[in-house]
Design an enzyme around this catalytic site. Structure first.
Site: not given
Ligand code: 5GP
Ligand code: ZN
Length: 119
Positions: A101, A105
């Site tokens: 994403v 975060h």
């Molecule tokens: P990344 O891989 O970018 O570090 O982490 C993205 C995180 O966002 C993942 O752990 C995924 O489960 C979470 N995520 C993706 N879409 C959503 C959403 O619509 N709502 C929530 N609460 N988490 C999300």
């Protein structure tokens, strides 16, 4: 000023605005914390700035917001009662960092013994 294309399409911009529902545990004028939709541990929360920033790589010079995000991550971990047993804060940038994403975060992970190595 109108939102940029990346902000309009961004799921975490929609979550921090409240347009997409999430299980929020903390919110202030700059930062929102909510539970991950696909938790990798009993406690798995995400801390994101309201402002659209693609990843920590773009926040290098904004120490105030960087500090705020990390400070909220610690506060969230403590509120989840993870301080004594331990927790991990992690943030991913780009392809090799496995970022999925593209809105900054910090993951707050705990509630089980995490593997002692990264990646
Ligand atoms: P990344 O891989 O970018 O570090 O982490 C993205 C995180 O966002 C993942 O752990 C995924 O489960 C979470 N995520 C993706 N879409 C959503 C959403 O619509 N709502 C929530 N609460 N988490 C999300
Ligand atoms: Zn965004």
């Amino acid at each position: 000023m109108s939102a940029s294309a990346s902000e309009q399409d961004c799921v975490f911009c929609a979550i921090t605005r409240g347009d997409i529902p999430s299980d929020r545990v903390y919110s202030d004028d700059q930062v929102v914390a909510f539970r991950d939709i696909n938790p990798q541990a009993p406690a798995h929360l995400l801390v994101a700035p309201r402002r659209h920033v693609a990843s920590i790589d773009q926040l290098r010079d904004d120490e105030a917001l960087l500090g705020r995000v990390m400070s909220v991550a610690v506060r969230v971990a403590q509120a989840e009662d993870l301080a004594e047993s331990g927790y991990r804060l992690a943030t991913n940038h780009g392809r090799d960092g496995a970022q999925t994403v593209p809105h900054l975060h910090v993951h707050v992970l705990g509630g089980r013994a995490l593997r002692g190595r990264l990646g």
